[in-house]
Design a protein around this motif. Structure first.
Motif, PDB file in Angstrom:
ATOM      1  N   VAL A  19     -37.548 -78.452  46.981  1.00 42.91           N
ATOM      2  CA  VAL A  19     -38.709 -77.727  46.675  1.00 42.91           C
ATOM      3  C   VAL A  19     -38.351 -76.099  46.483  1.00 42.91           C
ATOM      4  N   GLU A  20     -37.082 -75.571  46.917  1.00 42.22           N
ATOM      5  CA  GLU A  20     -36.755 -74.600  46.765  1.00 42.22           C
ATOM      6  C   GLU A  20     -36.457 -74.451  45.079  1.00 42.22           C
ATOM      7  N   GLU A  21     -35.824 -75.138  44.606  1.00 45.32           N
ATOM      8  CA  GLU A  21     -35.333 -75.165  43.047  1.00 45.32           C
ATOM      9  C   GLU A  21     -36.877 -75.318  42.203  1.00 45.32           C
ATOM     10  N   ALA A  22     -37.870 -76.057  42.758  1.00 45.88           N
ATOM     11  CA  ALA A  22     -38.926 -75.804  42.083  1.00 45.88           C
ATOM     12  C   ALA A  22     -39.836 -74.672  42.003  1.00 45.88           C
ATOM     13  N   VAL A  23     -39.503 -73.915  43.243  1.00 44.84           N
ATOM     14  CA  VAL A  23     -40.068 -72.630  43.197  1.00 44.84           C
ATOM     15  C   VAL A  23     -39.496 -71.836  42.414  1.00 44.84           C
ATOM     16  N   ARG A  24     -38.013 -71.807  42.498  1.00 42.59           N
ATOM     17  CA  ARG A  24     -37.424 -70.915  41.512  1.00 42.59           C
ATOM     18  C   ARG A  24     -37.555 -71.097  40.078  1.00 42.59           C
ATOM     19  N   GLN A  25     -37.673 -72.424  39.754  1.00 41.90           N
ATOM     20  CA  GLN A  25     -38.073 -72.892  38.358  1.00 41.90           C
ATOM     21  C   GLN A  25     -39.267 -72.259  37.877  1.00 41.90           C
ATOM     22  N   ALA A  26     -40.400 -72.195  38.587  1.00 42.53           N
ATOM     23  CA  ALA A  26     -41.771 -71.695  38.456  1.00 42.53           C
ATOM     24  C   ALA A  26     -41.740 -70.240  38.183  1.00 42.53           C
ATOM     25  N   ALA A  27     -40.735 -69.483  39.064  1.00 39.87           N
ATOM     26  CA  ALA A  27     -40.735 -68.230  38.734  1.00 39.87           C
ATOM     27  C   ALA A  27     -40.015 -67.748  37.565  1.00 39.87           C
ATOM     28  N   MET A  32     -41.312 -64.436  35.724  1.00 41.77           N
ATOM     29  CA  MET A  32     -40.615 -63.136  35.367  1.00 41.77           C
ATOM     30  C   MET A  32     -40.496 -63.031  33.920  1.00 41.77           C
ATOM     31  N   PRO A  33     -40.627 -63.875  33.233  1.00 33.73           N
ATOM     32  CA  PRO A  33     -40.835 -63.478  31.855  1.00 33.73           C
ATOM     33  C   PRO A  33     -42.169 -62.638  31.497  1.00 33.73           C
ATOM     34  N   ARG A  34     -42.876 -62.757  32.477  1.00 27.95           N
ATOM     35  CA  ARG A  34     -44.309 -61.993  31.934  1.00 27.95           C
ATOM     36  C   ARG A  34     -44.142 -60.474  32.728  1.00 27.95           C
ATOM     37  N   PHE A  35     -43.106 -60.490  33.643  1.00 26.53           N
ATOM     38  CA  PHE A  35     -42.978 -59.449  34.643  1.00 26.53           C
ATOM     39  C   PHE A  35     -42.931 -58.126  33.664  1.00 26.53           C
ATOM     40  N   ARG A  36     -43.505 -57.215  34.000  1.00 29.55           N
ATOM     41  CA  ARG A  36     -43.593 -55.736  32.950  1.00 29.55           C
ATOM     42  C   ARG A  36     -43.668 -55.999  31.544  1.00 29.55           C
ATOM     43  N   GLN A  37     -44.330 -57.284  31.074  1.00 30.53           N
ATOM     44  CA  GLN A  37     -44.415 -57.653  29.875  1.00 30.53           C
ATOM     45  C   GLN A  37     -46.123 -58.164  29.347  1.00 30.53           C
ATOM     46  N   LEU A  38     -46.842 -57.943  30.496  1.00 30.43           N
ATOM     47  CA  LEU A  38     -48.344 -58.472  30.486  1.00 30.43           C
ATOM     48  C   LEU A  38     -48.950 -57.533  29.394  1.00 30.43           C
ATOM     49  N   ASP A  51     -58.848 -57.515  42.947  1.00 29.23           N
ATOM     50  CA  ASP A  51     -58.627 -58.952  42.800  1.00 29.23           C
ATOM     51  C   ASP A  51     -58.231 -59.441  41.488  1.00 29.23           C
ATOM     52  N   LEU A  52     -56.968 -59.484  41.142  1.00 28.37           N
ATOM     53  CA  LEU A  52     -56.654 -59.604  39.857  1.00 28.37           C
ATOM     54  C   LEU A  52     -56.007 -60.990  39.818  1.00 28.37           C
ATOM     55  N   VAL A  53     -55.956 -61.546  38.478  1.00 28.64           N
ATOM     56  CA  VAL A  53     -55.287 -62.788  38.112  1.00 28.64           C
ATOM     57  C   VAL A  53     -54.798 -62.492  36.729  1.00 28.64           C
ATOM     58  N   THR A  54     -53.469 -63.073  36.671  1.00 28.61           N
ATOM     59  CA  THR A  54     -52.832 -63.026  35.128  1.00 28.61           C
ATOM     60  C   THR A  54     -52.414 -64.489  35.124  1.00 28.61           C
ATOM     61  N   ASP A  55     -52.121 -64.649  33.654  1.00 28.36           N
ATOM     62  CA  ASP A  55     -51.558 -65.950  32.994  1.00 28.36           C
ATOM     63  C   ASP A  55     -50.320 -66.351  34.011  1.00 28.36           C
ATOM     64  N   ALA A  56     -49.625 -65.491  34.627  1.00 29.70           N
ATOM     65  CA  ALA A  56     -48.283 -65.906  35.164  1.00 29.70           C
ATOM     66  C   ALA A  56     -49.083 -66.799  36.497  1.00 29.70           C
ATOM     67  N   ASP A  57     -50.036 -66.112  37.311  1.00 29.05           N
ATOM     68  CA  ASP A  57     -50.471 -66.836  38.515  1.00 29.05           C
ATOM     69  C   ASP A  57     -50.849 -68.180  38.012  1.00 29.05           C
ATOM     70  N   ARG A  58     -51.818 -68.428  37.012  1.00 27.89           N
ATOM     71  CA  ARG A  58     -52.216 -69.628  36.567  1.00 27.89           C
ATOM     72  C   ARG A  58     -51.385 -70.579  36.105  1.00 27.89           C
ATOM     73  N   LYS A  59     -50.287 -70.217  35.126  1.00 27.14           N
ATOM     74  CA  LYS A  59     -49.304 -70.922  34.825  1.00 27.14           C
ATOM     75  C   LYS A  59     -48.206 -71.458  36.009  1.00 27.14           C
TER      76      LYS A  59
END
Length: 281
Positions: A19-27, A32-38, A51-59
């Motif tokens: 589970v930890e690996e799945a969480v790390r891989q999702a991030a 993280m590729p979208r962090f400060r790049q949105l 109340d914001l949502v981004t492509d990072a949240d959805r994906k």
């Protein structure tokens, strides 16, 4: 497939690291590729400017939904973004199947503004009881895990919340005013008293982590969305802390709680905070 508590215990004995690996891989893949790049078109409002949502949240939620249900066949997912699209999916929390409770980016506002104060939250619950949780702050490279009855760790080191320092003001993170009713605002005013220093909360998951590591004394929150609370409340419990609603009962992820509620470094502090909230109400 029927999944009971014995199956959950067996799963947590052997598959927690998966589970930890799945969480790390999702991030790593979606957040993280979208962090400060949105780009502007990757950010939307849901119910208002806070109340914001981004492509990072959805994906990231889509990634976790697929990965977690593959790890535990027969399980369901209650994710913040899926519930926003179809509120009926929240009912799985009250069902008989094990449920993954997912907040892909807790602290989306901070994420959008390029601040590191956000995290990914995952909890595994059965019959309304949270049995395990994973809290990952990828921009800070901090990972906390809690398993019911087995303790809580941060990057492999045990977490202990301890107790507030005697004679020092209580540091309490509180709900944002935009998310409180008039009655809840009155209750929260009970914290504006000598010996207490309330402040607006940031990412709920990171506030819970701060309690578990003894850096924050308590929270006072006025909303029930399980994706914000399930992971952190178990983390606090397993670190030695406690949580109580305005009725003096532990918070229930299935809802129907008397609000506001608190999570605190120890049971005495939880009772003290609830007493102050009750006096304000």
């Amino acid at each position: 497939m029927i999944v009971d508590i014995e199956t959950i215990d067996e799963f947590l004995t052997h598959r927690t690291s998966d589970v930890e690996e799945a969480v790390r891989q999702a991030a790593a893949t979606e957040i993280m590729p979208r962090f400060r790049q949105l780009a502007a078109h990757e950010i939307d409002q849901k119910t208002g400017p806070h109340d914001l949502v981004t492509d990072a949240d959805r994906k990231a939620e889509q990634y976790l939904t697929e990965a977690l249900t593959a790890l535990l066949p027969g399980s369901a997912v209650v994710g913040e973004e899926a519930v926003h699209a179809d509120p009926a999916t929240y009912d799985a929390i009250r069902g008989t199947a094990p449920v993954w409770i997912v907040d892909p980016v807790d602290g989306t506002r901070q994420f959008v503004h390029g601040d590191s104060g956000f995290c990914t939250l995952v909890a595994l619950a059965l019959d309304g009881v949270v049995h395990a949780s994973w809290t990952f702050a990828p921009a800070r490279d901090e990972f906390a895990t809690a398993i019911r009855g087995r303790g809580a760790v941060l990057d492999g080191a045990p977490l202990r919340s301890g107790s507030p320092v005697t004679g020092r003001d209580l540091d309490i993170a509180t709900s944002h005013p935009d998310y409180t009713t008039d009655e809840e605002k009155r209750a929260l005013l009970g914290l504006r008293t000598e010996g207490v220093v309330p402040r607006p909360c940031g990412s709920a998951g990171l506030e819970y982590l701060a309690i578990a590591r003894g850096e924050l004394d308590a929270t006072a929150f006025s909303w029930e969305a399980a994706w914000d609370h399930a992971a952190g409340l178990l983390l606090v419990e397993e670190a030695g802390g406690a949580h109580l609603t305005l009725a003096g009962e532990p918070f229930r992820i299935t809802g129907g709680n008397a609000l506001p509620f608190t999570a605190a470094r120890d049971a005495a502090t939880a009772r003290r905070v609830v007493g102050l909230l009750a006096a304000g109400a």
